[in-house]
Write an enzyme that holds these catalytic residues in place. Sequence first.
Site, PDB file in Angstrom:
ATOM      1  N   HIS A  39      -1.393  -8.435  11.895  1.00 52.54           N
ATOM      2  CA  HIS A  39      -2.097  -7.722  12.964  1.00 52.54           C
ATOM      3  C   HIS A  39      -3.157  -8.592  13.647  1.00 52.54           C
ATOM      4  O   HIS A  39      -4.131  -8.071  14.191  1.00 52.54           O
ATOM      5  CB  HIS A  39      -2.758  -6.445  12.425  1.00 52.54           C
ATOM      6  CG  HIS A  39      -1.814  -5.502  11.766  1.00 52.54           C
ATOM      7  ND1 HIS A  39      -0.691  -5.005  12.403  1.00 52.54           N
ATOM      8  CD2 HIS A  39      -1.819  -4.970  10.511  1.00 52.54           C
ATOM      9  CE1 HIS A  39      -0.046  -4.196  11.572  1.00 52.54           C
ATOM     10  NE2 HIS A  39      -0.697  -4.173  10.421  1.00 52.54           N
TER      11      HIS A  39
ATOM     12  N   LYS B 247       0.804  -1.220   0.000  1.00 54.37           N
ATOM     13  CA  LYS B 247       0.000   0.000   0.000  1.00 54.37           C
ATOM     14  C   LYS B 247       0.839   1.274   0.000  1.00 54.37           C
ATOM     15  O   LYS B 247       0.425   2.278  -0.573  1.00 54.37           O
ATOM     16  CB  LYS B 247      -1.008   0.011   1.145  1.00 54.37           C
ATOM     17  CG  LYS B 247      -0.478  -0.179   2.542  1.00 54.37           C
ATOM     18  CD  LYS B 247      -1.628  -0.287   3.536  1.00 54.37           C
ATOM     19  CE  LYS B 247      -1.117  -0.506   4.957  1.00 54.37           C
ATOM     20  NZ  LYS B 247      -0.540  -1.871   5.102  1.00 54.37           N
TER      21      LYS B 247
ATOM     22  N   ASN C  26      -0.735   6.719   6.468  1.00 48.74           N
ATOM     23  CA  ASN C  26       0.217   5.773   7.031  1.00 48.74           C
ATOM     24  C   ASN C  26       1.577   5.835   6.353  1.00 48.74           C
ATOM     25  O   ASN C  26       2.560   5.304   6.861  1.00 48.74           O
ATOM     26  CB  ASN C  26      -0.363   4.354   6.909  1.00 48.74           C
ATOM     27  CG  ASN C  26       0.211   3.395   7.911  1.00 48.74           C
ATOM     28  OD1 ASN C  26       0.261   3.682   9.101  1.00 48.74           O
ATOM     29  ND2 ASN C  26       0.643   2.239   7.441  1.00 48.74           N
TER      30      ASN C  26
END
Length: 486
Positions: A207, A137, A160
């Site tokens: 995660h 990303k 981010n």
Amino acid sequence: MTGAAAHRAGGGAAGHGTGLPADVSRILVLGASRSGSAAAAGVRALGLDVVLSDRKEASAIPGLEQLIATGVEFRTEERLASDWPDVQLVIKSPGVPNQAWMVGAARDRGLPVWSEIELAYALLPNPFDAVTGTNGKTTTTALLGHLFESAGRPVRVLGNIGTAVTSVVGSAAPDEELVVEVSSFQLEDVHSFRPAAGVFLNLTPDHLDRHGSMEGYLACKATLFARQGPGDVAVLNLADPAVAALGRGLREKPQGPRVSFFAVSPDTEWHGARPDSWVEAGWLVLEHERLLPADGLRIPGRHNLENALAAAAAALGRGVPRAAVAEGLRTFRGVPHRLEPVDTVAGVLYVNDSKATNVDATLTALRAYPEGTHLILGGRDKASDYRPVARACARGCRGVYLIGEATPLVADAFAQVRGEEGMASVPQPMECDDLETAVRTAASRARSGETVLLAPACASFDQYSGFEERGDHFRALVKTLAEGQR
């Protein structure tokens, strides 16, 4: 009318660029990280009262003095437990999980909880183009921003990738496109966020220590598209079954966004759906038309073909001309900390992939450098299974060097795999504790023509403030090696 009054004028719930709800005069920001501090500063600049909280003491938080000087109040989490402030809204930094007691306390009091990106969406009228996925990303976000620049369109690249979105409140021109990298953490607690373009690259285990399951992880990612409608574009990877299933649902949604699927192979199919953009006969095909020879890209690897197709489809969906998309793809050079060649010392190539913070990203790095590789692994574990990395290392790794808290877990995974049939060639990892020792050890063992690859498969927070600091340290260590050769 200026400041907070202007943003609250008219009452009602917050919407895109309309500001905060009318009853909000004081907010609590949980987490004084980059995003939390930017949120506190942005809201304080509107004239609202702000309480900023963090587990750290004030002296340990960079830039806090300047925030306090503007009128931001600081309270430690410990103080919050006995002295909860009178606030009407809570903003949650990405690093603060929903399981944190402060978030539960806010919900128990009936307070709305927003993510930092939800706050930015409420305060900024700009079009948002959001990129998510487990891997790729950051590169795709930077590339999408570059495609807008190639077309002469004003753009900010945020999120981010390194710059908090709320940091541009008050400075972004209304016509600037906001290209935002969004993690699953940032997509928690969004209520109105609706990107004009949403990109979903892939979904692999990551995660899970926070989301609990792949289903929970996917549910967070899927909120990117939850409020999209006609006029919006959703770009999804058809080669990833979970992502493809989500895209198929969006296509069937009444008044949903326009869905554009991409996949490197033109033969990819998922329940009757075929890609709209792909690679065939050496060409990138964008929305069913040839665009650019694949060897015209400067970023290597099959994964970057996916990233290029995704960014190109999103840019085209946002009105960037095909010629500008092709030119942008030709001129994009990549981003730091993502398979970044740092230097060649004594014939050994040193590659910084510090952003490889999960197992799948490390496997991608090993596919890019499959032979003669000395791999540096480790950091803070994220409930990962490292056995796939061990199996991949059987195919050409000359050495594996372990750092950080996850060392025992990674070492155990390698030991398990070495016990499997046909896996005797898996290297015995060397426990190095820290990055400096790992680089020095790898340099002493690597031979000309080989590669030392930092692709840790772990978070960096056991020894660094983030993957950027870890990658910067790797660069500095390589620079020292190079200077020693001169």
